[in-house]
Design an enzyme around this catalytic site. Structure first.
Site, PDB file in Angstrom:
ATOM      1  N   LYS A  15      -4.418  -0.322 132.935  1.00  0.00           N
ATOM      2  CA  LYS A  15      -4.440  -0.679 134.359  1.00  0.00           C
ATOM      3  C   LYS A  15      -5.765  -1.342 134.733  1.00  0.00           C
ATOM      4  CE  LYS A  15      -3.717   3.536 135.976  1.00  0.00           C
ATOM      5  NZ  LYS A  15      -3.724   4.339 134.730  1.00  0.00           N
ATOM      6  N   ARG A  90      -1.108   8.415 143.061  1.00  0.00           N
ATOM      7  CA  ARG A  90      -0.801   9.192 141.862  1.00  0.00           C
ATOM      8  C   ARG A  90       0.152  10.339 142.164  1.00  0.00           C
ATOM      9  NH1 ARG A  90      -5.779   7.711 138.815  1.00  0.00           N
ATOM     10  NH2 ARG A  90      -5.740   8.598 136.746  1.00  0.00           N
ATOM     11  N   ARG A 124     -12.261   4.611 123.599  1.00  0.00           N
ATOM     12  CA  ARG A 124     -12.668   3.761 124.722  1.00  0.00           C
ATOM     13  C   ARG A 124     -14.145   3.997 125.047  1.00  0.00           C
ATOM     14  NH1 ARG A 124      -9.404   3.587 130.395  1.00  0.00           N
ATOM     15  NH2 ARG A 124     -10.146   5.706 130.789  1.00  0.00           N
ATOM     16  N   ARG A 157     -16.529   8.477 128.387  1.00  0.00           N
ATOM     17  CA  ARG A 157     -16.258   9.382 129.503  1.00  0.00           C
ATOM     18  C   ARG A 157     -15.894  10.766 128.978  1.00  0.00           C
ATOM     19  NH1 ARG A 157     -11.971   6.195 133.212  1.00  0.00           N
ATOM     20  NH2 ARG A 157     -11.251   8.344 133.487  1.00  0.00           N
ATOM     21  N   ARG A 168      -4.640  15.193 130.856  1.00  0.00           N
ATOM     22  CA  ARG A 168      -4.401  14.100 131.808  1.00  0.00           C
ATOM     23  C   ARG A 168      -2.992  13.518 131.619  1.00  0.00           C
ATOM     24  NH1 ARG A 168      -9.119  10.197 130.590  1.00  0.00           N
ATOM     25  NH2 ARG A 168      -8.355   8.932 132.314  1.00  0.00           N
TER      26      ARG A 168
HETATM   27  P1  AMP Z   1      -8.921   7.221 136.282  1.00  0.00           P
HETATM   28  O1  AMP Z   1     -10.210   6.514 136.060  1.00  0.00           O
HETATM   29  O2  AMP Z   1      -7.986   6.448 137.187  1.00  0.00           O
HETATM   30  O3  AMP Z   1      -8.266   7.673 135.009  1.00  0.00           O
HETATM   31  O4  AMP Z   1      -9.266   8.556 137.104  1.00  0.00           O
HETATM   32  C1  AMP Z   1     -10.140   9.530 136.582  1.00  0.00           C
HETATM   33  C2  AMP Z   1      -9.935  10.849 137.307  1.00  0.00           C
HETATM   34  O5  AMP Z   1     -10.204  10.691 138.705  1.00  0.00           O
HETATM   35  C3  AMP Z   1      -8.521  11.404 137.256  1.00  0.00           C
HETATM   36  O6  AMP Z   1      -8.267  12.130 136.047  1.00  0.00           O
HETATM   37  C4  AMP Z   1      -8.506  12.305 138.485  1.00  0.00           C
HETATM   38  O7  AMP Z   1      -9.226  13.500 138.271  1.00  0.00           O
HETATM   39  C5  AMP Z   1      -9.290  11.479 139.486  1.00  0.00           C
HETATM   40  N1  AMP Z   1      -8.428  10.552 140.267  1.00  0.00           N
HETATM   41  C6  AMP Z   1      -8.433   9.179 140.218  1.00  0.00           C
HETATM   42  N2  AMP Z   1      -7.530   8.677 141.061  1.00  0.00           N
HETATM   43  C7  AMP Z   1      -6.924   9.732 141.656  1.00  0.00           C
HETATM   44  C8  AMP Z   1      -5.878   9.870 142.612  1.00  0.00           C
HETATM   45  N3  AMP Z   1      -5.259   8.803 143.137  1.00  0.00           N
HETATM   46  N4  AMP Z   1      -5.505  11.113 142.972  1.00  0.00           N
HETATM   47  C9  AMP Z   1      -6.120  12.214 142.468  1.00  0.00           C
HETATM   48  N5  AMP Z   1      -7.092  12.160 141.557  1.00  0.00           N
HETATM   49  C10 AMP Z   1      -7.504  10.937 141.144  1.00  0.00           C
END
Ligand code: AMP
Length: 210
Positions: A15, A90, A124, A157, A168
């Site tokens: 994404k 999400r 990554r 990360r 996740r």
């Molecule tokens: P990402 O970089 O999009 O994988 O997001 C990393 C982490 O941020 C996720 O595992 C969640 O803990 C939190 N997070 C990101 N976007 C959301 C969302 N829309 N709703 C809830 N938690 C989020």
């Protein structure tokens, strides 16, 4: 071209990479909740302090925090701005809140199998400064461990380590996967197989967006 685009798909499905390319080539504003939250954690803001432990365990941050954050961002967009949502919504509750504020034109779902996702995320590397992402084998930085775009030192990360990645993916299946059905029913869903080279996938993405 479609104006308001949501990028669906599990963590590691591309994404961020595809959203970044769309934003570079066509001028979309990309709103990534993950990037915003990581910045909030780094800066120890009140949002960051609340979100930190959820993120570390691979859980979702509570809906009300995310919905408030995004409401502000969306209302500050100029009328007619093309926007890409990366990592939001999400949950169904987030999707309902988004739908109250803005019309979604396309929900682009990048489909990738679990083992490929684990492989991608564990290898990554991310830039803490400009949020660019690399893969040690498929898309390595030109200079080992430094960002091609801004020169910052890359990092792995914490939530990209295997145990958290598996959590996740489970959270994705439980909470986010239902959104594919949500947007299918609304006639907005387009699923693309997110496997192949970045450019091959981008060709499909452009077709869906155009
Ligand atoms: P990402 O970089 O999009 O994988 O997001 C990393 C982490 O941020 C996720 O595992 C969640 O803990 C939190 N997070 C990101 N976007 C959301 C969302 N829309 N709703 C809830 N938690 C989020």
């Amino acid at each position: 071209m479609k104006q308001t685009i949501i990028l669906l798909g599990p963590p590691g499905s591309g994404k961020g990479t595809q959203g970044e390319k769309l934003s570079e080539q066509f001028g979309y504003v990309r709103l990534s909740t993950g990037d915003m939250l990581r910045e909030a954690v780094r800066n120890e803001t009140s949002l960051g302090l609340k979100a930190k432990n959820y993120m570390a365990g691979g859980a979702l941050v509570p809906n009300d925090l995310i919905i408030n954050l995004m409401k502000e961002k969306i209302s500050s967009l100029a009328q007619g701005t093309g926007v890409i949502f990366d990592g939001f919504p999400r949950t169904v509750e987030q999707a309902d809140a988004l739908g109250e504020q803005i019309d979604v034109d396309l929900a682009l779902n990048l489909d990738v199998g679990d083992e490929e996702l684990v492989n991608r995320l564990t290898l990554r590397r991310s830039c803490p400064q400009c949020n660019s992402v690399y893969h040690l084998l498929y898309n390595p930085p030109k200079k080992n461990n430094f960002c091609d775009k801004c020169g910052s030192t890359l990092y792995h990360r914490d939530d990209d380590k295997e145990e958290t990645v598996r959590n996740r993916l489970k959270v994705y299946r439980d909470k986010t996967l239902p959104l594919t059905e949500y947007y299918r029913k609304a006639g907005k869903l387009c699923t693309i197989e997110g496997v192949g080279s970045i450019d091959e996938i981008f060709d499909q993405v452009k077709k869906a967006v155009g």
